[in-house]
Design a protein around this motif. Structure first.
Motif, mmCIF file in Angstrom:
data_model
loop_
_atom_site.group_PDB
_atom_site.id
_atom_site.type_symbol
_atom_site.label_atom_id
_atom_site.label_comp_id
_atom_site.label_asym_id
_atom_site.label_seq_id
_atom_site.Cartn_x
_atom_site.Cartn_y
_atom_site.Cartn_z
ATOM 1 N N ALA A 1 1.098 3.192 -14.994
ATOM 2 C CA ALA A 1 0.135 2.833 -14.180
ATOM 3 C C ALA A 1 0.450 1.817 -12.874
ATOM 4 N N ALA A 2 1.542 1.367 -12.589
ATOM 5 C CA ALA A 2 2.189 0.896 -11.321
ATOM 6 C C ALA A 2 2.343 1.915 -10.651
ATOM 7 N N LEU A 3 2.819 3.215 -10.978
ATOM 8 C CA LEU A 3 2.997 4.386 -9.902
ATOM 9 C C LEU A 3 1.621 4.760 -9.477
ATOM 10 N N ALA A 4 0.721 4.917 -10.548
ATOM 11 C CA ALA A 4 -0.680 5.376 -10.130
ATOM 12 C C ALA A 4 -1.398 4.455 -9.108
ATOM 13 N N ALA A 5 -1.144 3.242 -9.260
ATOM 14 C CA ALA A 5 -1.622 2.101 -8.358
ATOM 15 C C ALA A 5 -0.979 2.314 -6.859
ATOM 16 N N ARG A 6 0.211 2.567 -6.792
ATOM 17 C CA ARG A 6 1.039 2.483 -5.712
ATOM 18 C C ARG A 6 0.971 3.777 -4.682
ATOM 19 N N GLU A 7 1.065 4.738 -5.514
ATOM 20 C CA GLU A 7 1.218 6.149 -4.958
ATOM 21 C C GLU A 7 0.164 7.150 -5.336
ATOM 22 N N ASP A 8 -0.215 7.396 -6.420
ATOM 23 C CA ASP A 8 -1.344 8.246 -6.843
ATOM 24 C C ASP A 8 -2.583 8.181 -5.943
ATOM 25 N N LEU A 9 -2.975 6.844 -6.315
ATOM 26 C CA LEU A 9 -4.266 6.440 -5.822
ATOM 27 C C LEU A 9 -4.319 6.472 -4.626
ATOM 28 N N PRO A 10 -3.550 5.834 -3.535
ATOM 29 C CA PRO A 10 -3.665 5.871 -2.029
ATOM 30 C C PRO A 10 -3.388 7.469 -1.495
ATOM 31 N N GLU A 11 -2.485 8.033 -2.189
ATOM 32 C CA GLU A 11 -2.520 9.482 -1.826
ATOM 33 C C GLU A 11 -3.827 10.550 -1.857
ATOM 34 N N ALA A 12 -4.574 10.287 -3.232
ATOM 35 C CA ALA A 12 -5.596 10.881 -3.289
ATOM 36 C C ALA A 12 -6.763 10.310 -2.394
ATOM 37 N N ILE A 13 -6.794 9.053 -2.040
ATOM 38 C CA ILE A 13 -7.638 8.498 -1.149
ATOM 39 C C ILE A 13 -7.557 9.171 0.168
ATOM 40 N N GLY A 14 -6.279 9.398 0.474
ATOM 41 C CA GLY A 14 -5.827 10.214 1.838
ATOM 42 C C GLY A 14 -6.490 11.644 1.741
ATOM 43 N N PHE A 15 -6.231 12.356 0.741
ATOM 44 C CA PHE A 15 -6.747 13.661 0.723
ATOM 45 C C PHE A 15 -8.131 13.480 0.694
ATOM 46 N N ILE A 16 -8.986 12.690 0.256
ATOM 47 C CA ILE A 16 -10.361 12.844 0.255
ATOM 48 C C ILE A 16 -10.743 12.347 1.741
ATOM 49 N N GLU A 33 1.506 -6.433 -8.669
ATOM 50 C CA GLU A 33 2.641 -7.334 -8.283
ATOM 51 C C GLU A 33 2.817 -8.450 -9.081
ATOM 52 N N LYS A 34 1.643 -9.462 -9.400
ATOM 53 C CA LYS A 34 1.456 -10.689 -9.912
ATOM 54 C C LYS A 34 1.952 -10.369 -11.199
ATOM 55 N N VAL A 35 1.742 -9.379 -12.021
ATOM 56 C CA VAL A 35 2.040 -8.977 -13.531
ATOM 57 C C VAL A 35 3.500 -8.696 -13.458
ATOM 58 N N GLU A 36 3.991 -8.054 -12.554
ATOM 59 C CA GLU A 36 5.399 -7.857 -12.464
ATOM 60 C C GLU A 36 6.281 -8.920 -12.335
ATOM 61 N N ARG A 37 5.909 -10.158 -11.594
ATOM 62 C CA ARG A 37 6.371 -11.340 -11.350
ATOM 63 C C ARG A 37 6.314 -11.845 -12.893
ATOM 64 N N GLU A 38 5.318 -12.036 -13.300
ATOM 65 C CA GLU A 38 5.004 -13.299 -14.345
ATOM 66 C C GLU A 38 5.153 -12.597 -15.768
ATOM 67 N N ALA A 39 4.825 -11.376 -15.781
ATOM 68 C CA ALA A 39 5.027 -10.626 -17.288
ATOM 69 C C ALA A 39 5.404 -9.302 -17.092
ATOM 70 N N PRO A 40 6.613 -9.017 -16.967
ATOM 71 C CA PRO A 40 6.901 -7.670 -16.552
ATOM 72 C C PRO A 40 6.649 -6.716 -17.849
ATOM 73 N N ASP A 41 6.936 -7.354 -19.225
ATOM 74 C CA ASP A 41 6.574 -6.522 -20.231
ATOM 75 C C ASP A 41 5.245 -5.940 -20.537
#
Length: 481
Positions: free
Chosen positions: A285-300, A271-279
């Motif tokens: 990477a953002a999708l994996a951190a926000r959705e894929d990783l929590p979903e995988a942790i939930g399945f586990i 979120e900090k990178v999105e605000r300060e240096a979005p480029d």
């Protein structure tokens, strides 16, 4: 040999029937002989009456005594009765019937002549003497003697014939009885030989069965020891496996927690990178951190929790197999009502009822095991009620052929006939999986039933309900370790 014995028995039965027939014939001949003697007696009595009439008439003419006249009257009265009896006795003999007609006619003439002289004697004794000297009564009496002698001769002829027939029937009867006796001896000897052979075979078979039983008992005892050792090994293996699985499972659960905790600063950094240096931020990477990783942790986490429940269930089964049974009389009504009382809140929520039928027999078994079985069956019946239908569960028990059958019947979803046996397997479930569970309960029920010396089975029609029946021995099984 058996065929010959059967033929011998049939022949013996035939000989007995033949002997019986000849006994009847001999009795019939004896009756005819007795009948002939009876006719001869009556003919002799008739001859006496004929002579008595003449004698009493002469005595009266000489003495005019009233006693002599009374003898004449009684003789006249008895003569027709005797003739009638002879007609009845000889009705099957035309010769004797003709003789009796002659006798009856001559007896009437004799009576008329004799009575005339007696009546005349009362008025004029001399005239009566003249009548006596010139009437035909003496010749008539002589003729009557001849006819009665002819009758006696006819009966003598019949008597000889009937005695000969009786002797012939008796002789044949003795021959048949002798043949039957010989045949009975032969059949008895054959039967004894067959029985000796059969008994010998039976003794040999019994000895062989006893040897097989002894060998079978040894094999069963050896197999029981092997099964006991295998069961103990399986229990130890289940305990060790479940214990060993728990260590890596705990590690997986711990690292899952750490991964879940690590996602928070990672999300904050993104979120900090999105605000300060979005480029600098990659969308994947953002999708994996926000959705894929929590979903995988939930399945586990879900999988590890399920694995933890399965391991706990295996441990419970392993511990239950080691518990020593303590048989005691069980009040099934009180036990079932306590189980229903513990479920009352759930029953009120579902609008269901549990009916406990009374009276119930009293088994002697391990109370805790029976309680666990009934609790599981009743809870399953309540759990799998059919939506839209008022739930109804009936618990009943009865004695059948030396066993106590406890039935838990419901009107719920029912079970597919193909799954009636599979639902008792470990981790196997049937139908729609919309209720929590690991497929352990019915496997536990069957294992407990086996330890109690009982059985459990299911009868059900899909959509109409199911009935689970626990069959227990009335007397307790030997305590098991």
């Amino acid at each position: 040999m058996l065929t010959s014995i059967s033929i011998g028995f049939l022949a013996l039965i035939g000989a007995g029937a033949t002997a019986g027939w000849f006994v009847i014939k001999a009795q019939d001949h004896a009756q005819w002989v007795e009948h002939t003697y009876e006719v001869e007696r009556r003919v002799s009595q008739l001859r006496v009456l004929i002579e008595r009439l003449e004698v009493s008439r002469r005595g009266y003419l000489l003495s005019h005594r009233p006693q002599t006249r009374q003898v004449f009257i009684e003789t006249v009265r008895n003569e027709p009765v005797l003739i009638a009896d002879l007609k009845r006795l000889t009705i099957d003999n035309p010769i004797q019937q003709r003789n009796l007609i002659i006798i009856e006619t001559m007896a009437a003439d004799q009576f008329r002549m004799l009575s005339t002289s007696m009546v005349t004697s009362d008025r004029d004794p001399q005239l009566a003497t003249v009548i006596f000297a010139h009437d035909q009564s003496i010749g008539l009496t002589k003729r009557l003697r001849e006819v009665t002698m002819d009758m006696l001769g006819e009966e003598g002829r019949l008597l000889q014939i009937r005695i000969a027939e009786q002797r012939a029937a008796t002789r044949i009867l003795f021959i048949v009885l002798g043949a039957a006796g010989v045949l009975a001896v032969l059949v008895a000897i054959s039967s004894i030989l067959v029985l000796r052979r059969y008994t010998g075979g039976l003794v040999e078979s019994r000895a062989a069965v006893e040897r097989l039983n002894a060998e079978l008992e040894d094999r069963v005892e050896e197999r029981t020891r092997d099964l006991s050792r295998a069961n103990e090994e399986i229990q130890r293996f289940a305990y060790i496996v479940s214990h060993d699985l728990r260590s890596p499972l705990v590690n997986v659960m711990g690292f899952t927690g750490e991964l879940e905790a690590a996602t928070k600063p990672l999300l904050a950094l993104i979120e900090k990178v999105e605000r300060e240096a979005p480029d600098l931020l990659d969308n994947d990477a953002a999708l994996a951190a926000r959705e894929d990783l929590p979903e995988a942790i939930g399945f586990i986490r879900t999988s590890t929790q399920k694995m933890d429940r399965l391991i706990n269930a295996i441990l419970r089964l392993s511990r239950e197999g080691k518990r020593v049974l303590a048989p005691q009389p069980i009040d099934l009504v009180e036990l079932t009502e306590s189980i229903v009382g513990a479920l009352q809140h759930r029953l009120d929520e579902l609008g269901a009822t549990v009916i406990v039928e009374r009276p119930m027999p009293v088994p002697t078994a391990d109370r805790l095991a029976v309680e666990q079985i009934l609790s599981n069956l009743i809870e399953n019946a309540v759990k799998y009620l059919k939506p839209g239908r008022p739930g109804r569960v009936v618990v009943s028990a009865r004695i059948d052929r030396g066993r106590i059958d406890i039935a838990v019947a419901d009107n719920g979803r029912g079970i597919d006939p193909r799954d009636h046996d599979r639902i008792f397997d470990l981790f196997r479930r049937s139908g729609q999986q919309d209720q929590p569970g690991e497929g352990i309960g019915l496997a536990h029920v069957r294992a407990l039933a086996y330890r109690l010396g009982g059985l459990v089975d299911c009868t059900s029609t899909l959509g109409e309900g199911a009935t689970f029946t626990l069959s227990l021995p009335i007397q307790p099984v030997s305590p098991q370790g």
